[in-house]
Design an enzyme around this catalytic site. Structure first.
Site, PDB file in Angstrom:
ATOM      1  N   GLU A 282      28.164  27.536  35.616  1.00 24.45           N
ATOM      2  CA  GLU A 282      29.102  28.310  36.434  1.00 24.45           C
ATOM      3  C   GLU A 282      29.828  29.321  35.543  1.00 24.45           C
ATOM      4  O   GLU A 282      30.536  28.906  34.620  1.00 24.45           O
ATOM      5  CB  GLU A 282      30.134  27.383  37.066  1.00 24.45           C
ATOM      6  CG  GLU A 282      29.547  26.350  38.010  1.00 24.45           C
ATOM      7  CD  GLU A 282      30.608  25.355  38.467  1.00 24.45           C
ATOM      8  OE1 GLU A 282      30.848  25.255  39.674  1.00 24.45           O
ATOM      9  OE2 GLU A 282      31.199  24.673  37.607  1.00 24.45           O
TER      10      GLU A 282
ATOM     11  N   ASP B  93      28.953  22.556  33.835  1.00 27.30           N
ATOM     12  CA  ASP B  93      30.152  22.719  34.640  1.00 27.30           C
ATOM     13  C   ASP B  93      31.083  23.701  33.931  1.00 27.30           C
ATOM     14  O   ASP B  93      31.373  23.552  32.733  1.00 27.30           O
ATOM     15  CB  ASP B  93      30.836  21.353  34.802  1.00 27.30           C
ATOM     16  CG  ASP B  93      31.988  21.395  35.779  1.00 27.30           C
ATOM     17  OD1 ASP B  93      31.755  21.736  36.946  1.00 27.30           O
ATOM     18  OD2 ASP B  93      33.119  21.065  35.367  1.00 27.30           O
TER      19      ASP B  93
END
Length: 865
Positions: free
Chosen positions: A546, A515
């Site tokens: 990400e 994340d």
């Protein structure tokens, strides 16, 4: 009488090693000359021990006196009352270990030792003993010696005191290891045990590092609580304070600083004897209870950790063979939330396993004759499941699990602990671990690898780690969550690396989705990838994340993980989500703007982003457009994770539905205030197939969000046609259901029945990909050689084609993306068979020269060589 309390007695070597000395002896002198510390007696015969001590005066509790201590921990000491002597006198003290008899003979300056000396006595005084008086031993002519533990605290220093009253003391004014009377404090920067010697004739002194030899922490290779059946070693990083302890089953044990080891620094340790499996413990820093960042189990709703013998948590029948993965590009990822997957009764999962780890892998489940659960995943053909957070997160920690609380889990509390809400026996710590391992093992048996979604970029709140050290967090919030983790701190980066390694080694995890990996410097991510791939070289682990942060301005922007820095991580096999390709296919994430799959080819792009995405978004060092966010970033196709939807933002079907609806009004939080349903859901279904067809036939690694394969909607109770059903709370809703109830999030398996055609399309295209090596090439060079991509000018960017001649296949492929109406496209020479169209697998033979391809469709042709 000198007395000690029971708790101090239990601390055994802690007093010895952490206060003044760490020595090996059978008997110890303890008295007013050394502030009741420990000085080892010298053995002169089989049962006789001696020491010579100068008694200057008494202490606050009485006159000069002493005792003999068996172990240095007060558990056995003699005589029963303190042995009193005269002040300002030197005594030769003899102890008989057989009879326990003690004699104290006054001598002249302890000369009876046989060693010459200038000083009548010598005391060490400094920060390690709180500037008390610890007697040094005369061990040779003019040579005094003492072993001292330095704990690494700020400004640690010391001096030497001849009589213990500061009347004659020595320091070092010139840092030349020569003592000066009333000289400056002597500073010491190291940690651990050091042998200090002083020559009272030349005034030369030495400070020599040495290992601890008695009752010292066992050697371990990681921090936290490292268990054995005879003792557990507790270790914690504490860069701010040396006042470190651990409370184990209610008993406090002081930790001592240890020399740097295995890449760790500023570590404090203690070994506590006994079989401590399932014992409760908490670290205490400056008296404040903190969680163990390395803890592998925790008492529910507390920061009390649990010692675990993980050998007792193995799966019943042993670990199955890990599913083969020849190359990372062979992966097809399926993202799913543990609770979503089976909590609805339509899952067919047994009531006790719904929403649980073992509900993920229960076999033989169906709904109205179609497969559900793990059998559905096998039927679909994915190679990996990516589990939304399954470590211990902060919200929804009520037990038993009988309330409607829901959360995705992006609020970390204990990185190395399986989330209790997904366990059928959350308070049975052994079985909770075993359930998780069983889930992984059953996936492996089914031919599916397991990826963990990890959230090392922030914690639920700063009180997770701030009481240990503020260095865990960046000065500014880069995650947009109230805090962000600072992996540029070496020991914080190491904690993340160790956590990753733990999940792979202990739980058999096959990869990690990070994340907001974009808050980290790519150099740190490279370290993690390099370490994992070196240690687990046979695993072909998947590592990706990400490449953005939480909409924050970052002073270190240039060194963070971005499209433009992804190429630096290629040797470490780290990739990122290809958001540029995603938006080129579908348009924006939370609104109604459309792009290629909606037959919308904007003039600014004209199909070139699709052209590049089909090639795997390859990085080209000579491209003048290169930069932080340029879409061609992958130095290897495995670095591009291709997708349309994930847990964040509108899912595939909701995005299509809303984009085709009319009279849509959204507020600034993306909530839907009004809409009129689309007129043609058949066209909407065609768009879903088209978009995912592009993902599944492009170079790189494809990613599918759970339920997209049968048009899952995350509107409340699937009332997709009602505007209010799109919203939850003041800001959340279908675009962000992180805390919405099951009525929004749970997978309703009846959708697989009602949208069987969509499922069949996904299944067919996945099978196509898995059976054709040309759709999953392994290097940019291979793609450049064996994939010819074209964007025929006559179609204005609506048509993009790819001719694949990869020698690992025994046939050529010709892939056509058509964002317009039905078109005739030119085929390469030869006789072709159409093997896929908008409905999935087909078999139309004898096509040559020109072929009719439908609009809003991916069409694939095959030709034997």
């Amino acid at each position: 009488m000198h007395t000690v309390n029971y708790r101090l007695a239990l601390a055994s070597c802690l007093f010895i090693c952490s206060f003044s000395t760490c020595v090996q002896a059978d008997w110890f002198f303890r008295g007013t000359p050394n502030s009741w510390g420990t000085v080892a007696l010298t053995q002169t015969a089989s049962n006789l021990y001696e020491t010579c001590q100068h008694f200057a005066g008494g202490d606050a509790n009485g006159g000069p006196r002493f005792k003999i201590d068996r172990y240095g921990n007060w558990t056995e000491n003699y005589p029963s009352a303190d042995y009193a002597v005269s002040a300002n006198t030197h005594y030769k003290i003899t102890f008989n270990s057989s009879t326990r008899a003690i004699s104290a003979q006054a001598v002249n300056h302890c000369q009876d030792t046989g060693f010459s000396q200038v000083f009548p006595s010598l005391y060490f005084r400094g920060t390690p003993n709180s500037w008390g008086t610890t007697a040094m031993a005369l061990v040779a002519n003019n040579t005094w010696e003492l072993t001292v533990n330095f704990d690494g605290q700020a400004n640690q220093r010391f001096k030497f005191d001849v009589s213990g009253n500061w009347a004659t003391n020595y320091g070092d004014n010139n840092s030349d290891n020569i003592l000066d009377q009333t000289g400056a404090d002597i500073y010491q920067t190291g940690t651990g045990q050091y042998k200090i010697t002083v020559n009272d004739l030349t005034r030369h002194y030495t400070v020599e590092a040495m290992p601890c030899t008695v009752n010292c922490p066992a050697q371990v290779n990681r921090l936290g609580a490292v268990y054995s059946n005879t003792a557990t070693t507790f270790s914690i990083w504490s860069p701010e304070t040396g006042n470190v302890a651990v409370k184990v089953n209610g008993v406090i044990h002081n930790l001592q600083a240890v020399p740097d080891f295995n890449g760790y620094s500023n570590v404090y340790q203690v070994s506590v004897e006994g079989d401590l499996h399932l014992a409760e413990y908490q670290f205490l820093l400056d008296g404040v209870a903190v969680r163990d960042p390395y803890g592998v189990m925790v008492k529910a709703q507390t920061n009390i950790n649990i010692v675990m013998d993980l050998a007792r948590t193995q799966v019943a029948d042993g670990w199955a063979t890990r599913p083969a993965l020849v190359a990372r590009e062979d992966a097809i990822i399926y993202e799913v939330h543990v609770r979503d997957f089976s909590i609805d009764t339509s899952s067919g999962v047994s009531a006790g396993k719904r929403g649980k780890y073992l509900g993920m892998v229960e076999q033989g489940t169906t709904y109205n004759g179609v497969k559900t659960g793990i059998d559905h995943l096998k039927e679909l053909g994915v190679t990996h499941v990516q589990l939304l957070p399954v470590y211990d997160f902060a919200t929804c920690d009520g037990l038993p699990d009988n309330d409607p609380c829901y959360n995705w889990g992006y609020d970390p509390r204990n990185y190395n602990v399986p989330e209790e809400r997904y366990s059928q026996t959350p308070l049975d710590y052994e079985n909770r671990v075993r359930e998780f391992k069983t889930m992984v093992n059953e996936f492996h048996k089914a031919g599916i690898r397991v990826i963990m979604d990890v959230v090392y970029n922030h914690t639920y709140s700063k009180d997770m780690f701030e009481a240990i050290s503020p260095r865990y967090y960046t000065p500014t919030d880069l995650s947009g969550t109230g805090n962000s983790i600072d992996a540029d701190q070496a020991m914080v980066s190491r904690m993340i690396q160790d956590s990753l390694e733990y999940w792979v080694e202990e739980y058999g995890i096959d990869g990690f989705r990070f994340d907001l990996i974009g808050i980290f410097s790519h150099a740190e991510v490279e370290k993690w990838g390099r370490h994992l791939n070196n240690k687990f070289a046979d695993r072909n682990l998947l590592l990706y994340g990400e490449p953005w942060n939480g909409y924050a301005s970052d002073a270190k922007e240039g060194q963070r993980v971005r499209y433009g820095t992804t190429r630096f991580m290629v040797e470490e096999h780290v990739g990122v989500f290809n958001g540029a390709f995603r938006e080129a296919i579908k348009g924006n994430n939370d609104g109604t703007a459309t792009a290629y799959m909606f037959n919308h080819v904007g003039p600014a792009d004209s199909g070139w982003a699709i052209y590049d995405g089909l090639r795997g978004s390859p990085y080209n060092a000579s491209d003048s457009r290169n930069g932080t966010w340029f879409r061609n970033f992958a130095a290897d196709p495995e670095q591009s994770i291709n997708y349309i939807s994930a847990h964040d933002n509108f899912g595939l079907w909701d995005k299509i539905y809303l984009s085709l609806a009319t009279n849509v009004v959204q507020n600034s939080s993306h909530q839907v205030l009004s809409l009129s349903p689309p007129a043609n859901l058949g066209y909407a279904r065609r768009i879903a197939n088209f978009g995912m067809g592009i993902v599944l036939t492009s170079q790189g690694i494809p990613f599918v969000h759970a339920g997209d394969e049968f048009l899952r909607t995350k509107t409340n109770n699937q009332q997709i046609h009602v505007a209010s059903a799109w919203n939850h709370g003041a800001h959340g809703g279908t675009h962000n259901t992180y805390d919405a109830p099951d009525s929004f999030n749970s997978i309703k398996w009846q959708n697989k029945v009602s949208n069987a055609a969509t499922f069949n399309y996904f299944r067919d295209l996945i099978s196509l990909r898995r059976n054709h090596a040309g759709l999953r090439m392994n290097t940019n060079a291979e793609i450049a050689q064996y994939l010819a991509v074209a964007r025929p000018a006559e179609f204005g960017g609506e048509v993009v084609t790819g001719h694949i001649t990869n020698p690992r296949d025994n046939h050529d492929l010709f892939v056509v993306y058509n964002s317009g109406g039905n078109r005739y496209v030119s085929l390469p020479p030869g006789s072709w068979t159409q093997i896929a169209d908008t409905n999935g697998a087909t078999h139309i033979t004898g096509i040559s020269a020109v072929a009719l391809v439908e609009g809003t469709a991916v069409t694939v042709f095959r030709k034997p060589r």
